[in-house]
Design an enzyme around this catalytic site. Structure first.
Site, PDB file in Angstrom:
ATOM      1  CG  HIS A   1      -1.886  -1.136   1.274  1.00 29.25           C
ATOM      2  ND1 HIS A   1      -1.513  -2.434   1.441  1.00 29.25           N
ATOM      3  CD2 HIS A   1      -3.242  -1.135   1.156  1.00 29.25           C
ATOM      4  CE1 HIS A   1      -2.596  -3.204   1.434  1.00 29.25           C
ATOM      5  NE2 HIS A   1      -3.661  -2.441   1.267  1.00 29.25           N
TER       6      HIS A   1
ATOM      7  CB  SER B   1       6.838   3.282   2.907  1.00 30.02           C
ATOM      8  OG  SER B   1       5.616   3.229   2.201  1.00 30.02           O
TER       9      SER B   1
ATOM     10  CD  GLU C   1      -2.028   3.901  -3.738  1.00 28.15           C
ATOM     11  OE1 GLU C   1      -1.390   3.774  -2.692  1.00 28.15           O
ATOM     12  OE2 GLU C   1      -3.278   4.068  -3.757  1.00 28.15           O
TER      13      GLU C   1
ATOM     14  N   GLY D   1      -3.010  -4.447  -3.150  1.00 24.22           N
ATOM     15  CA  GLY D   1      -1.845  -4.906  -2.393  1.00 24.22           C
ATOM     16  C   GLY D   1      -2.088  -6.207  -1.642  1.00 24.22           C
TER      17      GLY D   1
ATOM     18  CG  ASP E   1       1.143   1.951   5.786  1.00 24.08           C
ATOM     19  OD1 ASP E   1       0.370   1.993   6.766  1.00 24.08           O
ATOM     20  OD2 ASP E   1       1.740   2.950   5.337  1.00 24.08           O
TER      21      ASP E   1
HETATM   22  C1  LIG Z   1      -1.497   4.559   4.674  1.00 23.34           C
HETATM   23  S1  LIG Z   1      -1.385   4.865   2.981  1.00 23.34           S
HETATM   24  C2  LIG Z   1       0.202   4.295   2.550  1.00 23.34           C
HETATM   25  C3  LIG Z   1       1.354   5.124   3.032  1.00 23.34           C
HETATM   26  C4  LIG Z   1       2.709   4.600   2.635  1.00 23.34           C
HETATM   27  N1  LIG Z   1       2.875   3.194   2.891  1.00 23.34           N
HETATM   28  C5  LIG Z   1       3.805   5.363   3.342  1.00 23.34           C
HETATM   29  O1  LIG Z   1       4.247   4.913   4.408  1.00 23.34           O
HETATM   30  O2  LIG Z   1       4.241   6.387   2.814  1.00 23.34           O
HETATM   31  C6  LIG Z   1      -2.400   3.619   2.303  1.00 23.34           C
HETATM   32  C7  LIG Z   1      -2.451   3.640   0.784  1.00 23.34           C
HETATM   33  O3  LIG Z   1      -3.092   2.433   0.350  1.00 23.34           O
HETATM   34  C8  LIG Z   1      -3.863   2.716  -0.802  1.00 23.34           C
HETATM   35  N2  LIG Z   1      -4.811   1.588  -0.904  1.00 23.34           N
HETATM   36  C9  LIG Z   1      -6.047   1.450  -0.347  1.00 23.34           C
HETATM   37  N3  LIG Z   1      -6.523   0.210  -0.587  1.00 23.34           N
HETATM   38  C10 LIG Z   1      -5.553  -0.451  -1.261  1.00 23.34           C
HETATM   39  C11 LIG Z   1      -5.407  -1.786  -1.735  1.00 23.34           C
HETATM   40  N4  LIG Z   1      -6.384  -2.702  -1.560  1.00 23.34           N
HETATM   41  N5  LIG Z   1      -4.267  -2.107  -2.383  1.00 23.34           N
HETATM   42  C12 LIG Z   1      -3.267  -1.214  -2.560  1.00 23.34           C
HETATM   43  N6  LIG Z   1      -3.345   0.064  -2.134  1.00 23.34           N
HETATM   44  C13 LIG Z   1      -4.463   0.431  -1.485  1.00 23.34           C
HETATM   45  C14 LIG Z   1      -4.437   4.082  -0.530  1.00 23.34           C
HETATM   46  O4  LIG Z   1      -4.795   4.715  -1.740  1.00 23.34           O
HETATM   47  C15 LIG Z   1      -3.263   4.772   0.183  1.00 23.34           C
HETATM   48  O5  LIG Z   1      -2.458   5.458  -0.739  1.00 23.34           O
END
Ligand SMILES: C[S@@+](CC[C@H](N)C(=O)[O-])C[C@H]1O[C@@H](n2cnc3c(N)ncnc32)[C@H](O)[C@@H]1O
Length: 285
Positions: free
Chosen positions: A41, A104, A122, A148, A168
């Protein structure tokens, strides 16, 4: 998908997650053999702290802002502050000059060696495009616009076999903990030697304790939890802290993380009852 990380970049949860992430990466790099890093994520990779989104709630002020206000941060959190400085060349002790906050993907990419590989997932279409633009073209990095959780099945085990998966999620969906647990256990089954770092929010401590105890029981391999709460975690309606569940953590990572956690506790706890801890859920065999 309403969640946008730009509103939260650099907050208390990000600080804990990114401090620990850099130490996990450093531990993996003690050996020269290649590693594969999976960020399920990923978000957009880099955040502008002057943007409307970041300024709206100003969450970063209580997170990275409060940490950098103490000049000791550059000694205690040396790797983290060095990464911030790489992105913000004007960063001064005390925090002046902080304009951009690394996500990240950026942190993982800046640490890559020639032999390593990084896979970023993403799901938000616009964020996936921004991520590609922010992370740039690099033959060691693959950016996927995909789910993810599904990637934990589809992409594991990775090549090379050593490495780390950061999970995440946005925790938007009611059943996110259930989906997450299933996906992690499936991923672990496919990649038993992999390290897994799972970020989770702490609203009510007892609810989150029950979840992680059960996940660790099913994982049946060494598992620890690293947690930081800004106040007593008793009110399920508000965010009181966060944690990282580390499955197959590096040897003796607790010793490395403890002084960092103590420092973060001193800077970030806002109300009585907050604190920081490292909890062993399943001991090393
Ligand atoms: C908490 S943020 C991630 C922050 C990042 N890991 C960081 O530390 O900089 C969660 C992200 O997951 C994305 N997201 C939501 N559902 C998802 C999924 N099923 N698979 C992948 N990404 C997803 C959202 O759009 C968002 O950008």
């Amino acid at each position: 998908m309403n969640y946008r990380h730009a509103f939260h970049a650099g907050n208390v949860g990000d600080v804990l997650k990114h401090v620990v992430l850099l130490e996990l990466l450093h531990a993996l790099h003690r050996k020269p053999s290649p590693v594969h890093l999976l960020d399920t994520h990923a978000g957009i990779g880099v955040y502008d702290l002057a943007s409307d989104e970041a300024q709206r709630g100003g969450e970063y002020r209580f997170g990275i802002g409060a940490v950098l206000a103490d000049p000791a941060a550059q000694r205690v959190l040396a790797r983290y502050v060095a990464a911030l400085r790489a992105l913000n060349p004007d960063l001064a002790p005390g925090g002046a000059g902080l304009r951009r906050y690394p996500g990240s993907p950026w942190l993982l990419k800046q640490g890559l060696r020639e032999q390593d590989r990084l896979t970023l997932c993403e799901l938000h279409p616009q964020d996936a495009e921004t991520l590609k633009a922010n992370i740039g073209r690099d033959p060691r990095v693959a950016v996927h616009h995909r789910d993810g959780f599904a990637a934990l099945k589809a992409l594991l085990p990775p090549t090379p076999r050593r490495g780390l998966a950061l999970i995440d999620p946005a925790y938007e969906a009611k059943d996110e903990f259930v989906v997450l647990t299933k996906a992690v256990l499936a991923g672990l089954q496919r990649w038993p030697v992999g390290q897994f770092a799972i970020w989770y929010p702490i609203k009510e401590q007892k609810t989150v304790d029950a979840w992680k105890t059960e996940l660790a029981r099913q994982a049946q391999t060494e598992t620890i939890a690293v947690e930081l709460t800004i106040r007593a975690a008793k009110n399920a309606r508000q965010m009181n802290g966060s944690g990282l569940l580390l499955i197959n953590p590096p040897w003796q990572i607790e010793q490395t993380l403890q002084p960092m956690l103590d420092f973060l506790k001193g800077r970030l706890v806002r109300e009585p009852g907050g604190g920081a801890r490292i909890q062993t859920l399943v001991k090393a065999a």
